[in-house]
Structure formats: structure tokens, C-alpha cells
Motif scaffolding. Structure first.
Motif, PDB file in Angstrom:
ATOM      1  N   PHE A  35       0.817  -1.213   0.000  1.00  0.00           N
ATOM      2  CA  PHE A  35       0.000   0.000   0.000  1.00  0.00           C
ATOM      3  C   PHE A  35       0.858   1.273   0.000  1.00  0.00           C
ATOM      4  O   PHE A  35       0.638   2.168  -0.831  1.00  0.00           O
ATOM      5  N   THR A  39       0.897   3.803  -3.257  1.00  0.00           N
ATOM      6  CA  THR A  39       0.416   5.159  -2.997  1.00  0.00           C
ATOM      7  C   THR A  39       1.493   6.166  -3.409  1.00  0.00           C
ATOM      8  O   THR A  39       1.200   7.205  -4.001  1.00  0.00           O
ATOM      9  N   TYR A  51      -8.984   4.441  -3.531  1.00  0.00           N
ATOM     10  CA  TYR A  51      -8.861   3.143  -2.863  1.00  0.00           C
ATOM     11  C   TYR A  51      -9.941   2.993  -1.779  1.00  0.00           C
ATOM     12  O   TYR A  51     -10.585   1.946  -1.657  1.00  0.00           O
ATOM     13  N   CYS A  54     -13.143   2.156  -3.385  1.00  0.00           N
ATOM     14  CA  CYS A  54     -13.182   0.760  -3.831  1.00  0.00           C
ATOM     15  C   CYS A  54     -13.455  -0.185  -2.668  1.00  0.00           C
ATOM     16  O   CYS A  54     -14.189  -1.169  -2.805  1.00  0.00           O
ATOM     17  N   GLU A 226      -5.478   0.152 -10.309  1.00  0.00           N
ATOM     18  CA  GLU A 226      -4.571  -0.377  -9.287  1.00  0.00           C
ATOM     19  C   GLU A 226      -5.246  -0.336  -7.919  1.00  0.00           C
ATOM     20  O   GLU A 226      -5.130  -1.272  -7.121  1.00  0.00           O
ATOM     21  N   ALA A 227      -5.977   0.757  -7.662  1.00  0.00           N
ATOM     22  CA  ALA A 227      -6.647   0.905  -6.369  1.00  0.00           C
ATOM     23  C   ALA A 227      -7.684  -0.194  -6.180  1.00  0.00           C
ATOM     24  O   ALA A 227      -7.808  -0.782  -5.100  1.00  0.00           O
ATOM     25  N   HIS A 230      -5.978  -3.491  -5.587  1.00  0.00           N
ATOM     26  CA  HIS A 230      -5.382  -3.560  -4.262  1.00  0.00           C
ATOM     27  C   HIS A 230      -6.431  -3.770  -3.172  1.00  0.00           C
ATOM     28  O   HIS A 230      -6.183  -4.462  -2.180  1.00  0.00           O
ATOM     29  N   ALA A 231      -7.612  -3.178  -3.363  1.00  0.00           N
ATOM     30  CA  ALA A 231      -8.675  -3.357  -2.369  1.00  0.00           C
ATOM     31  C   ALA A 231      -8.964  -4.845  -2.182  1.00  0.00           C
ATOM     32  O   ALA A 231      -9.175  -5.330  -1.068  1.00  0.00           O
ATOM     33  N   THR A 267      -8.055  -1.067   6.807  1.00  0.00           N
ATOM     34  CA  THR A 267      -7.824   0.237   6.177  1.00  0.00           C
ATOM     35  C   THR A 267      -7.049   1.164   7.100  1.00  0.00           C
ATOM     36  O   THR A 267      -6.098   1.836   6.678  1.00  0.00           O
TER      37      THR A 267
END
Ligand code: PHE
Length: 444
Positions: A35, A39, A51, A54, A226-227, A230-231, A267
């Protein structure tokens, strides 16, 4: 026990135990290694915002879908999906078989390279403890030497796989829950200590503004994709980890709240890790967009020169190892639960046999870097998202109505929102990601 009686399956000892184990699965290399560097690469605040969107739109609905399939199905990933899809024969049955096979294969492949990266973290813990000297040319050279030394990478990979198998073999309550219940509070404690350090040492204000001030001019279509990907990875979705963990819940637990708790914890921990890492980076005038080497190259170099850096480094690599360990446990558990529930193996046999096979496969990643990259791309770009679509379809279209509604315990509005998200929004968004990763669809 007669052969037709269901084999006694494990259960979580408490709701907190489940939440710690599930968030242990979610919080991993994805949060602390990946992450922060993506970022950095995608420019900060705007990426973080996307992100978060998402996680809300795709992550949470799918998390809930997996947990409820697991809890209602009460079996491994394949068995649980098969038991909740309305029509066992025909398409429903095929869907279950396909999703189950893909999920088990994903667990197998992801763990094989995940363990190699986690092994590097053990190496750097040793470096931080001064048991292995940092190369005089800096961490870049240390890392290059490690990644290029097949025997050394294989050694740490072996250590990490052994640690993972040693927990899973002891079972759900005695092994997984017990270890996660200790490691997760330790992980949170270490993170808070690191945060206190950077609050005093400087760089925190810049770090906050980098992560939370969105600059939409930096946001590309690629970043959005990508976000979303990644989620998935960071919440352990798309391969049945949450189905398997959900299957050890007792019937009466209200999984929606637990799923939200896991997503929030995951998160928050990613954001805090990002804050700490970028504070160090900015305070020492380094580059935020350092790529995958951020944690293994940029940071150790900074640790070597900052006041109290050795202690900070030791704490940081413990954090990384604990995070990776509790995630690896869940990856192995998906595979082990499958062989216990579907093929009648004992837990001991399933763990050593298939943990051993994953270890063997992992040697390929330890020896040849390109194998690691290939498996990373194959699984996170394609297998998890495809698995996610299949699970969304199973939950949204094939799950028995009673099973679906029971999960909402008389909250019709929530049930409706979830149904819309899981039927239409999640599959479409995820499909768009896959197409664009394949170069078929171009967004922005
Ligand atoms: N969520 C873990 C991480 O962020 C990785 C993982 C993916 C674990 C899929 C289990 C299943 O590192």
C-alpha cells in the motif's frame, strides 16, 4: 464416529478471536509493504481516496458475501459455495466447482511467493538486529544480494513456511485464533509506538498532507485500476479466505458488523503504516515514489542514519513479519480446509503434505525472481479478481433467498443496497479491471 457423521470442525472461541484472525488475514504485506509504495507511485491523496471508495463499493459487499457463504455453508470454500447455491445441479454446481478450484489454486500460488517476500523481512530483521551486517554499499546492495542469493532466500522461505505450518496444524481455535490473538494486538502496539516516534521526530505533517490531500491532476485511469485491485488483495478477497474463516463462525453471529470491523481495521492499519513510512521518508528528504524497494531498500537506509534507527528498524520488521505471518496462515488454511473437508484428510496430514508442496513451489520464486513476479501478477491481477466475480455471482444470483436474508437479520434496506452492489456494481467494476489489465479496455 461413523463415517456419515459430520467430522467435528473447529470453531472460533469468541467473536473477538474471529475478528482478530480475519483482520490478521487482511492485514499483511499488502498493507505495510504494498500500500505505501503504490500510494507513492500513484501520487498520494487522490489515490488513497479512490482506494477508500473501492473498499466501500466492492470490498465490503464481497467481504460480506464471503463471510455469509462461509457461515451458512459451514465448510471449506468449495463445500460452502456448493451448499449455498440454490441449484446444486447444473450451472450452480459447476460454478461452485470452478470457484473452489480457482480459490484453492490461488491460495497455493499466492502463499508460495508471499512466503519468499516474508522471508526477506526476516532477513532484514536480522540485519536490524546487527546479526547480519548491512552492506557497506547500503540496503540496496543488501537487498540485491539477498534477492540474488537463491540459497539465502530459500532458507528464509523455509523458516517462514515452517512457522506458518506449525500454527495451522494446531487447528482453528488452538492454533490460528490463539496466535492471531497475540500477534494482532502486538502489531497494533508496535504501529502506535512507531507513530509516536514519527510524531516527535518530524515529517508527520508532510506525510499527512501527502496521504490525505488529494491532487486529482495526478490521478490516472491506471491508478483507479490499481486501487481496485489492491482493495481485493488487501482485504483477502476472491480466494475464499473469508469463506473459510466464516465457516468457523457459530451460527448466531451477525457477520455484517464483523466484516465492517475487519475492513475498517485493515484500512486504518494501512493508512497508519503509510503515515509512519512517509514521515520517515519526508523527514530524511527521500523519495516517496520508491517502488517495491521502499520497505527493503529506502527504509533500511534511512534507519541506518536516523536517531534510534536501529530500534525503529527492529520494531518495523517485527511488524512486517507479524502481519505477513497471520496472512500466510489464512492462505494455508484455505488449502488445508479444502483437503480436510473434501478429501477426508486429517489436519496434520493436510498441513504438512500441502504446506510442504507449497514450500516446494516457493523454491522456484526464491531461486528465480521472474517466477515471483509472474505469480504475483497472475494471482493478484487475474485469479483474485476472477474469483471475486465468481463469488459475487454465486452470492448475488445463486444463493438461496433464505440464506441471503438471514444474514441481514431484518434490515431490509441494507439487504437491498448489498444486493444491488453484489449483483451489478462489484462484478462490472471488477470485470473492467480485468479487461483493462489485459489491455482490452482503456480507461482514461
Ligand atoms: N490480505 C493479505 C495482505 O494484505 C494478502 C492475502 C490475500 C491474504 C489473499 C489472504 C488471501 O497482505
Amino acid at each position: 464416529m461413523s463415517s456419515s457423521a459430520p467430522r467435528a470442525r473447529g470453531h472460533w472461541g469468541s467473536r473477538l478471536g474471529f475478528i482478530l484472525a480475519a483482520s490478521g488475514s487482511a492485514v499483511g504485506l499488502g498493507n505495510i509493504w504494498k500500500f505505501p509504495y503504490i500510494t507513492g507511485e500513484y501520487g498520494g491523496g487522490a489515490f488513497v481516496l479512490v482506494y477508500l471508495g473501492c473498499v466501500l463499493l466492492v470490498g465490503l459487499p464481497l467481504m460480506y458475501a464471503e463471510l455469509i457463504i462461509g457461515r451458512r455453508g459451514g465448510k471449506d470454500v468449495l463445500g460452502a459455495i456448493r451448499s449455498v447455491v440454490a441449484r446444486d445441479e447444473g450451472f450452480g454446481g459447476d460454478l461452485a466447482a470452478l470457484t473452489g478450484a480457482l480459490a484453492v489454486a490461488s491460495g497455493f500460488l499466492i502463499l508460495s511467493f508471499y512466503s519468499v517476500v516474508a522471508g526477506w523481512a526476516i532477513h532484514f530483521l536480522w540485519v536490524s538486529l546487527d546479526l547480519i551486517p548491512l552492506s557497506t554499499d547500503g540496503a540496496g546492495a543488501t537487498f540485491a544480494a539477498l534477492a540474488g542469493d537463491a540459497r539465502l532466500s530459500a532458507l528464509w522461505h523455509t523458516v517462514f513456511m515452517f512457522l506458518t505450518m506449525a500454527v495451522v496444524v494446531r487447528g482453528v481455535h488452538e492454533g490460528i485464533e490463539r496466535v492471531c490473538s497475540r500477534l494482532m494486538p502486538a502489531l497494533i502496539g508496535i504501529l502506535i509506538l512507531l507513530l509516536v516516534y514519527v510524531a516527535f521526530s518530524g515529517g508527520l505533517a508532510q506525510s499527512v498532507s501527502f496521504l490525505f490531500r488529494p491532487d486529482f491532476s495526478k490521478l490516472s485511469g491506471e491508478a483507479v485500476l490499481e486501487a481496485l485491485g489492491h482493495a481485493f488483495f488487501t482485504l483477502s478477497l476472491g480466494m475464499g479466505a473469508m469463506i473459510t474463516y466464516g465457516s468457523y463462525l457459530r451460527e448466531d453471529s451477525f457477520v455484517l458488523r464483523d466484516g465492517v470491523a475487519v475492513a475498517i481495521l485493515d484500512t486504518v492499519i494501512a493508512l497508519l503504516a503509510g503515515l509512519v513510512i512517509f514521515a520517515v521518508v519526508f523527514d530524511r528528504g527521500a523519495e516517496p515514489a520508491a517502488g517495491p524497494g521502499l520497505v527493503f531498500v529506502t527504509l533500511p537506509d534511512l534507519f541506518a542514519t536516523m536517531p534510534g534507527g536501529q530500534l525503529f528498524g527492529v520494531a518495523f520488521f517485527f511488524l512486517l513479519i507479524f502481519a505477513a505471518w497471520t496472512s500466510a496462515i489464512s492462505l494455508l488454511e484455505v488449502v488445508v480446509a479444502y483437503f480436510i473437508d473434501e478429501h477426508g484428510l486429517s489436519r496434520t496430514r493436510a498441513t504438512w503434505l500441502f504446506g510442504g508442496a507449497i514450500w516446494l513451489l516457493g523454491l522456484a520464486s526464491a531461486i528465480w525472481g521472474p517466477v515471483l513476479d509472474f505469480l504475483d501478477n497472475l494471482t493478484t491481477r487475474f485469479m483474485l479478481p476472477i474469483g471475486g466475480i465468481l463469488i459475487a455471482i454465486a452470492a448475488g444470483y445463486f444463493m438461496k433467498r433464505g440464506d441471503r436474508e438471514a444474514g441481514f437479520a431484518g434490515r431490509p434496506v441494507l439487504a437491498m443496497i448489498w444486493t444491488v452492489l453484489i449483483r451489478f456494481v462489484s462484478p462490472v467494476l471488477v470485470f473492467a479491471v480485468i479487461l483493462s489489465k489485459m489491455g482490452i479496455l482503456r480507461i482514461a
